[in-house]
Design an enzyme around this catalytic site. Sequence first.
Site, PDB file in Angstrom:
ATOM      1  N   GLY A  74     -10.794 -55.643  90.981  1.00 52.52           N
ATOM      2  CA  GLY A  74     -10.216 -56.977  90.856  1.00 52.52           C
ATOM      3  C   GLY A  74      -8.769 -57.049  90.453  1.00 52.52           C
ATOM      4  N   TRP A  76      -5.925 -56.509  92.088  1.00 51.03           N
ATOM      5  CA  TRP A  76      -5.014 -57.200  93.008  1.00 51.03           C
ATOM      6  C   TRP A  76      -5.187 -58.712  92.924  1.00 51.03           C
ATOM      7  CZ3 TRP A  76      -3.358 -54.798  98.277  1.00 51.03           C
ATOM      8  CH2 TRP A  76      -2.781 -53.542  98.038  1.00 51.03           C
ATOM      9  N   ASP A  93     -16.295 -57.035  98.592  1.00 55.11           N
ATOM     10  CA  ASP A  93     -16.437 -55.609  98.320  1.00 55.11           C
ATOM     11  C   ASP A  93     -17.915 -55.253  98.285  1.00 55.11           C
ATOM     12  OD1 ASP A  93     -16.241 -52.875  97.029  1.00 55.11           O
ATOM     13  OD2 ASP A  93     -14.150 -53.489  96.851  1.00 55.11           O
ATOM     14  N   ASP A 109     -20.637 -55.831 102.656  1.00 51.40           N
ATOM     15  CA  ASP A 109     -19.811 -54.932 103.458  1.00 51.40           C
ATOM     16  C   ASP A 109     -18.920 -55.759 104.380  1.00 51.40           C
ATOM     17  OD1 ASP A 109     -18.724 -52.972 105.072  1.00 51.40           O
ATOM     18  OD2 ASP A 109     -20.626 -51.931 105.402  1.00 51.40           O
ATOM     19  N   ASP A 133      -7.019 -53.178 100.128  1.00 57.32           N
ATOM     20  CA  ASP A 133      -6.906 -51.902  99.426  1.00 57.32           C
ATOM     21  C   ASP A 133      -8.137 -51.053  99.737  1.00 57.32           C
ATOM     22  OD1 ASP A 133      -5.317 -50.250  97.850  1.00 57.32           O
ATOM     23  OD2 ASP A 133      -6.323 -50.801  95.991  1.00 57.32           O
ATOM     24  N   LYS A 173      -3.777 -50.567 102.848  1.00 56.80           N
ATOM     25  CA  LYS A 173      -3.665 -49.151 102.502  1.00 56.80           C
ATOM     26  C   LYS A 173      -3.899 -48.299 103.745  1.00 56.80           C
ATOM     27  CE  LYS A 173      -5.748 -47.561  98.800  1.00 56.80           C
ATOM     28  NZ  LYS A 173      -6.872 -47.153  97.931  1.00 56.80           N
TER      29      LYS A 173
END
Length: 224
Positions: A74, A76, A93, A109, A133, A173
């Site tokens: 959490g 970000w 998540d 998912d 991320d 990312k």
Amino acid sequence: MRGDRGLHVRVRTGRGRTVSSNRWLERQLNDPYVRRAKADNYRSRAAYKLLELDERFGLLKGVKAVIDLGIAPGGWSQVVSRRSPGARIAGIDLLPTDPIDGVTILVMDFMDDDAPARLKEALGGPPDLVMSDMAANTVGHARTDHLRTMGLVEAGLEFAVETLRPGGAFVAKVLAGGADSNLVAELKRHFTTVKHAKPPASRKESSEWYVVAQGFKGRSPEQP
């Protein structure tokens, strides 16, 4: 990061701890970003990666709606809620994430077929920023790990293109080497600027980089 001159902490090998876990613990205890995260009440040192990316690219300037892909733990979303008070935030998540004020969190998912629709519904409108991320669980084979993570980046980009408001941004990312040429070409097709960055908070030995795409051009007429 300046101004942190804490003494180096050495960790003795403990019963039941492997050498590698001992090294990880020692690195955590001596990481100035870990100490700073505790002092600033961020859930993880990863918060500073987004803070540093924002300082460089102005990602959070004026944002009112944000999607956080791979939200756990959490950090970000904490940054967004502090820098853009009142912004609507929805995150997703596989891992459970403790509640964050003003953030809608889906435990599922992102690759599930109904995840994109659930995120859109949770946010209640087009996002100004889609940030990811996410990284695939590693299997120890560099090429495989890279392909699995880049698959998540591609899925995140597809979602961003489907949902972003014109002028919006996408940050994700990637691993060493950055986005491949095909993905960069796709990013440039949809965004006015595309850059790679490795924020100082990203450990030097880490293979992670971030791709930052800004100035979403909007969906073309032929897109469904």
